[in-house]
Design an enzyme around this catalytic site. Structure first.
Site, short mmCIF file in Angstrom:
data_model
loop_
_atom_site.label_atom_id
_atom_site.label_comp_id
_atom_site.label_asym_id
_atom_site.label_seq_id
_atom_site.Cartn_x
_atom_site.Cartn_y
_atom_site.Cartn_z
N GLU A 94 0.83 -1.19 0.00
CA GLU A 94 0.00 0.00 0.00
C GLU A 94 0.87 1.25 0.00
O GLU A 94 1.94 1.26 0.60
CB GLU A 94 -0.85 0.03 1.27
CG GLU A 94 -1.87 -1.08 1.34
CD GLU A 94 -2.67 -1.05 2.64
OE1 GLU A 94 -2.53 -0.09 3.42
OE2 GLU A 94 -3.43 -1.99 2.86
N CYS A 343 -2.86 2.19 8.45
CA CYS A 343 -2.38 1.00 9.13
C CYS A 343 -2.92 -0.31 8.61
O CYS A 343 -3.33 -1.18 9.36
CB CYS A 343 -2.68 1.13 10.61
SG CYS A 343 -2.08 2.67 11.23
N1 SAH Z 1 8.07 0.47 11.05
C1 SAH Z 1 8.14 1.89 11.00
C2 SAH Z 1 7.29 2.52 9.90
C3 SAH Z 1 5.92 1.96 9.69
S1 SAH Z 1 4.75 2.31 10.97
C4 SAH Z 1 7.77 2.49 12.35
O1 SAH Z 1 7.46 1.73 13.26
O2 SAH Z 1 7.87 3.70 12.51
C5 SAH Z 1 4.41 4.00 10.70
C6 SAH Z 1 3.71 4.67 11.84
O3 SAH Z 1 2.37 4.19 11.96
C7 SAH Z 1 4.37 4.42 13.19
O4 SAH Z 1 4.53 5.65 13.84
C8 SAH Z 1 3.38 3.54 13.90
O5 SAH Z 1 3.48 3.68 15.30
C9 SAH Z 1 2.05 4.03 13.33
N2 SAH Z 1 0.95 3.11 13.48
C10 SAH Z 1 0.97 1.77 13.35
N3 SAH Z 1 -0.25 1.26 13.60
C11 SAH Z 1 -1.06 2.30 13.89
C12 SAH Z 1 -2.46 2.41 14.23
N4 SAH Z 1 -3.24 1.35 14.33
N5 SAH Z 1 -2.94 3.66 14.45
C13 SAH Z 1 -2.16 4.75 14.35
N6 SAH Z 1 -0.86 4.70 14.01
C14 SAH Z 1 -0.31 3.49 13.79
#
Ligand code: SAH
Length: 376
Positions: A94, A343
């Site tokens: 995505e 997400c």
């Molecule tokens: N692995 C990397 C990049 C991908 S996640 C990282 O962890 O930063 C990107 C962002 O999305 C991260 O800040 C993560 O905490 C957030 N994220 C993941 N799942 C989420 C959710 N259900 N709601 C809001 N933010 C989320």
């Protein structure tokens, strides 16, 4: 792993000239080809009109120009556009275009799935299927830029875009390919983007941050913190067992000093889990008087999960603790909720029986809550 032929965009810039020479071509063809790849967003060999036909045929014999095939495309009322791309091996990733106040943000994936297993993240559910290649990372930008050109968002004119690695995957776990893509994004012969317009987001481990510290380009950094106390952080983000948060923050601080910009600490707020004010105070104590700013992101609910975001009052109370400690703290509202822009929900809903690699199910897309301005 991927298709039978290598992707043309996986050939590093400095190998284009020798390659074309081997094919009996003059050196200037390398620049022509690079322009087609990185400026003209070419996806079809037929369109490379200023290259001789027999050269196009030779190249097409050796390389694929297209590695991503647009599948679903959804648009939210706030202008967020979400894309599901099918890869040549049937896996899917995505990417998202997020309109911000005065620019657009392209949210990119670095892996199919993710091995980090964060409790609140949809991508984690499927585990890691495979790394994306540098070309597959670049090509997300190609498709998003083409989409914008075909349908410019009203009022956005020719404004530029920023790139954030907040889609599926952990960019520091696929560093070779991510840094190769960064080279193309920032090279004058490539996309020519300022490194300031690119942000790596990471769940963070020592080795990864040490690699980042050696990167010549001063790209932005977001560290996904999500909990200040060690036990809670370990429960939410198993990767934290590898490097304790204080050590991560030290490396992040070092990086901030190197690039002379603040590092963003990302904090996904989950109701009743990490949103209590003692956690806010612990976070404030860790971050105060250091080159950090904080993005608070109310959780984007996964379809089947009992975790939910806190109420607005709690989000504001959490922010107040940080502000009173003298920190810059912003609340980032999720965009494109109705199109499952966050997400991995889209991928999760559309999961089809695609082949998986390394014995794991294909990951879901992982897209962040709509992030605010990522520059200082
Ligand atoms: N692995 C990397 C990049 C991908 S996640 C990282 O962890 O930063 C990107 C962002 O999305 C991260 O800040 C993560 O905490 C957030 N994220 C993941 N799942 C989420 C959710 N259900 N709601 C809001 N933010 C989320």
């Amino acid at each position: 792993m991927t298709g039978p032929k290598p992707l043309m965009r996986d050939v590093p810039a400095n190998e284009l000239a020798p390659l074309l020479q081997r094919l009996g071509q003059p050196v200037y063809r390398a620049r022509q080809l690079a322009l087609w790849l990185h400026r003209a967003h070419a996806l079809d060999w037929e369109t490379l009109s200023d290259l001789p036909r027999d050269l196009r045929v030779r190249l097409a014999d050796l390389y694929d120009l297209q590695g991503l095939f647009p599948g679903e495309r959804l648009t939210a009322e706030d202008g967020t556009r979400k894309f599901l791309f099918r890869l040549r091996d049937g896996a899917a990733v995505e990417s998202v275009i997020i309109p911000m106040e005065n620019h657009l943000t392209f949210c990119l994936s670095s892996q199919v799935g993710c091995a980090m297993a964060c409790r609140f993240c949809a991508t984690a559910r499927g585990g890691l299927a495979r790394d994306l290649t540098a070309a597959e990372i670049q090509e997300q930008v190609v498709h998003l830029a083409r989409d914008l050109a075909a349908q410019p968002p009203p009022g956005f004119g020719a404004r530029g875009f920023n790139l954030v690695f907040m889609g599926m995957g952990e960019p520091l776990d696929n560093w070779e390919q991510v840094s190769a893509a960064l080279n193309v994004f920032t090279a004058p012969d490539g996309w020519g983007l300022s490194p300031r317009r690119v942000t790596i987001s990471t769940s963070g481990h020592r080795e990864g941050l040490l690699q980042l510290l050696r990167l010549p380009q001063a790209v932005g950094l977001t560290l996904s913190v999500n909990a200040a106390s060690p036990d809670l952080r370990r429960r939410l983000m198993p990767v934290s067992a590898r490097t304790p948060l204080p050590q991560l923050l030290e490396l992040a601080e070092k990086y901030a000093r190197r690039i002379q910009r603040k590092v963003t600490l990302g904090y996904v707020l989950i109701g009743g889990v990490n949103d209590n004010l003692s956690e806010a105070r612990a976070l404030a104590a860790l971050a105060a008087r250091r080159p950090f700013k904080i993005n608070l992101i109310p959780l984007n609910r996964l379809d089947d999960d009992r975790l939910s975001p806190p109420g607005a009052d709690q989000v504001l109370a959490f922010q107040r603790v940080l502000l009173e400690a003298g920190l810059q703290a912003y609340i980032r509202v999720s965009g494109g909720q109705e199109i499952a822009a966050a997400c991995g929900q889209l991928r999760q809903r559309r999961q089809s029986p695609t082949p998986s690699v390394a014995g794991s199910a294909p990951g879901e897309g992982d897209l962040p809550a709509k992030q605010g301005d990522l520059t200082d």
